[in-house]
Design an enzyme around this catalytic site. Structure first.
Site, PDB file in Angstrom:
ATOM      1  N   LYS A  99       0.838  -1.264  -0.243  1.00 23.22           N
ATOM      2  CA  LYS A  99       0.279  -0.159   0.198  1.00 23.22           C
ATOM      3  C   LYS A  99       0.756   1.423   0.153  1.00 23.22           C
ATOM      4  O   LYS A  99       0.585   1.865  -1.105  1.00 23.22           O
ATOM      5  CB  LYS A  99      -1.061  -0.225   1.555  1.00 23.22           C
ATOM      6  CG  LYS A  99      -2.110  -1.100   0.749  1.00 23.22           C
ATOM      7  CD  LYS A  99      -2.836  -1.126   2.600  1.00 23.22           C
ATOM      8  CE  LYS A  99      -3.521  -2.317   2.131  1.00 23.22           C
ATOM      9  NZ  LYS A  99      -4.426  -2.974   3.501  1.00 23.22           N
ATOM     10  N   GLN A 147      -4.668  -1.379   9.850  1.00 27.89           N
ATOM     11  CA  GLN A 147      -4.465  -3.000   8.938  1.00 27.89           C
ATOM     12  C   GLN A 147      -5.275  -4.059   9.760  1.00 27.89           C
ATOM     13  O   GLN A 147      -4.754  -4.031  10.960  1.00 27.89           O
ATOM     14  CB  GLN A 147      -3.071  -3.337   8.904  1.00 27.89           C
ATOM     15  CG  GLN A 147      -2.815  -4.365   8.045  1.00 27.89           C
ATOM     16  CD  GLN A 147      -3.149  -4.568   6.620  1.00 27.89           C
ATOM     17  OE1 GLN A 147      -2.993  -3.502   5.704  1.00 27.89           O
ATOM     18  NE2 GLN A 147      -3.908  -5.654   5.828  1.00 27.89           N
ATOM     19  N   ASP A 157     -11.234   2.186   3.442  1.00 26.89           N
ATOM     20  CA  ASP A 157     -11.353   0.284   3.047  1.00 26.89           C
ATOM     21  C   ASP A 157     -12.424   0.668   3.369  1.00 26.89           C
ATOM     22  O   ASP A 157     -12.921  -0.589   3.357  1.00 26.89           O
ATOM     23  CB  ASP A 157     -11.110  -0.041   4.692  1.00 26.89           C
ATOM     24  CG  ASP A 157      -9.543  -0.892   4.841  1.00 26.89           C
ATOM     25  OD1 ASP A 157      -8.938  -0.935   3.430  1.00 26.89           O
ATOM     26  OD2 ASP A 157      -8.683  -1.269   6.049  1.00 26.89           O
TER      27      ASP A 157
HETATM   28  C1  BQF Z   1      -0.402 -10.202  -6.016  1.00 29.80           C
HETATM   29  C2  BQF Z   1      -5.124  -9.335   2.829  1.00 29.80           C
HETATM   30  C3  BQF Z   1      -6.377 -11.288   3.602  1.00 29.80           C
HETATM   31  C4  BQF Z   1      -6.438 -10.925   4.777  1.00 29.80           C
HETATM   32  C5  BQF Z   1      -6.026  -9.768   4.762  1.00 29.80           C
HETATM   33  C6  BQF Z   1      -0.792  -8.026  -4.737  1.00 29.80           C
HETATM   34  C7  BQF Z   1      -2.278  -7.960  -2.559  1.00 29.80           C
HETATM   35  C8  BQF Z   1      -2.261  -9.335  -2.651  1.00 29.80           C
HETATM   36  C9  BQF Z   1      -1.392 -10.523  -2.988  1.00 29.80           C
HETATM   37  C10 BQF Z   1      -2.553  -7.261  -0.937  1.00 29.80           C
HETATM   38  C11 BQF Z   1      -5.468  -9.135   1.736  1.00 29.80           C
HETATM   39  C12 BQF Z   1      -4.772  -9.385   0.109  1.00 29.80           C
HETATM   40  C13 BQF Z   1      -4.659  -7.725   2.142  1.00 29.80           C
HETATM   41  C14 BQF Z   1      -1.365 -10.193  -4.857  1.00 29.80           C
HETATM   42  C15 BQF Z   1      -3.653  -6.839   0.724  1.00 29.80           C
HETATM   43  C16 BQF Z   1      -4.184  -7.987  -0.742  1.00 29.80           C
HETATM   44  O1  BQF Z   1      -0.118 -10.056  -6.868  1.00 29.80           O
HETATM   45  O2  BQF Z   1      -1.467 -11.190  -6.050  1.00 29.80           O
HETATM   46  C17 BQF Z   1      -0.972  -7.500  -3.689  1.00 29.80           C
HETATM   47  O3  BQF Z   1      -1.664  -6.613  -0.645  1.00 29.80           O
HETATM   48  N1  BQF Z   1      -3.577  -7.233  -0.643  1.00 29.80           N
HETATM   49  C18 BQF Z   1      -4.277  -6.763   2.696  1.00 29.80           C
HETATM   50  O4  BQF Z   1      -4.317  -5.685   3.286  1.00 29.80           O
HETATM   51  O5  BQF Z   1      -5.474  -7.115   3.895  1.00 29.80           O
HETATM   52  C19 BQF Z   1      -5.535  -8.855   3.361  1.00 29.80           C
HETATM   53  C20 BQF Z   1      -6.467 -10.969   2.176  1.00 29.80           C
END
Ligand code: BQF
Length: 291
Positions: A53, A97, A120
């Protein structure tokens, strides 16, 4: 049928073309759009997500503030930080987060965020506005899925969308968006107690998997020609990979891609769209604050 891929990196780049213009316009008018991210504790997955992010913010020329707090942070301390960001005019949007350490009440923290800065879109006021079709923001993951469908010309009106999973972060808002007037899908939301799940998913024109179980959606659950969106982000052990683990979705990709018309890979599918639509929310918050 063999599927075409919907690549999150490519769709996100299309969205960023528009966002960059809006960021430049804000800057020209004297507003540097700013997003803050609060990370409590040292969960390795959360650290990666927060880094993604912050990096994207910086790439887009937005102001990015990372606030790291120890796992021992009390709820009062976290609420004080939220209050501070609520009051900071240089921060247009922020997020905490998730997941939070167990001794902190997530709901109380989300409720404390100023809805106007809720990047969010987890605050109940914003969830309600989205549900009645008057959104200020959309939650990033479902918004990213909608953007993928739209930009690849996939029709939703009149189609049967089956959402597997009913979390507040993905399943519920995904269903809420798909059922809106103008999107016009017929929506089924399945959960872990759903009986005859394969029978139901085989009637899906659009199948959205948000279960959190690797390989949960198998080829026998998919109608020929269906659009399959994999929201799963599961880290599994893989001794042959350099890190000893790798990311997989909820879909048995190799088998399902032979049946679907469109499919999203993991990694590189919905994940990059989540980051992209978070940036869209931050830009929108700055636009709303500056008029
Ligand atoms: C990719 C998330 C579960 C629980 C809390 C790119 C992200 C992930 C994968 C990423 C996720 C999942 C995020 C890929 C943010 C998605 O290239 O496939 C980016 O950073 N995510 C989160 O903030 O909290 C989570 C999944």
């Amino acid at each position: 049928m063999a599927a075409d891929l919907i690549l999150g990196k490519e769709v996100a780049e299309e969205v960023f073309v528009d966002l960059r213009k809006r960021i430049d316009a804000l800057k020209a008018a004297g507003t540097l759009p700013g997003l803050a991210v609060i990370l409590v504790g040292e969960d390795p997955a959360s650290q990666v997500y927060v880094r993604n992010k912050v990096r994207k913010c910086e790439e887009l020329g937005m102001r990015s503030v990372k606030i790291e707090m120890p796992a021992s942070t009390t709820q009062e301390e976290l609420l004080a930080k939220v209050a501070e960001l609520n009051a900071d005019p240089a921060i247009h949007g922020f997020l905490v987060q998730l997941p939070l350490p167990k001794h902190i009440d997530e709901k109380a923290v989300i409720n404390a965020i100023d809805p106007a800065k809720d990047a969010d879109c987890f605050h109940p006021v914003n969830v309600g506005k989205m549900l009645i079709g008057e959104p200020d923001f959309l939650p990033a993951t479902p918004a990213g899925v909608m953007e993928m469908l739209k930009r690849r010309g996939i029709q939703t009106a009149g189609k049967h969308a089956v959402v597997i999973g009913r979390s507040n972060i993905v399943g519920k808002p995904m269903a809420a968006i798909l059922m809106q007037r103008g999107v016009d899908a017929t929506v089924t939301v399945a959960n872990s107690r759903t009986e005859n799940l394969p029978e139901i998913t085989r009637t899906a024109d659009i199948l959205i998997a948000a279960v959190g179980k690797p390989g949960f959606v198998t080829a026998d659950m998919v109608k020929d020609g269906a659009v399959v969106i994999d929201v799963g982000t599961n880290r599994i052990d893989d001794p042959s990979s350099p890190k000893g683990s790798r990311l997989v979705g909820d879909v048995d990709f190799e088998a399902v891609k032979e049946k679907a018309s469109w499919i999203t890979p993991v990694p590189g599918g919905v994940g990059p769209m989540t980051i992209c639509m978070l940036m869209a929310n931050a830009v929108r918050a700055a636009e709303r604050a500056s008029r």
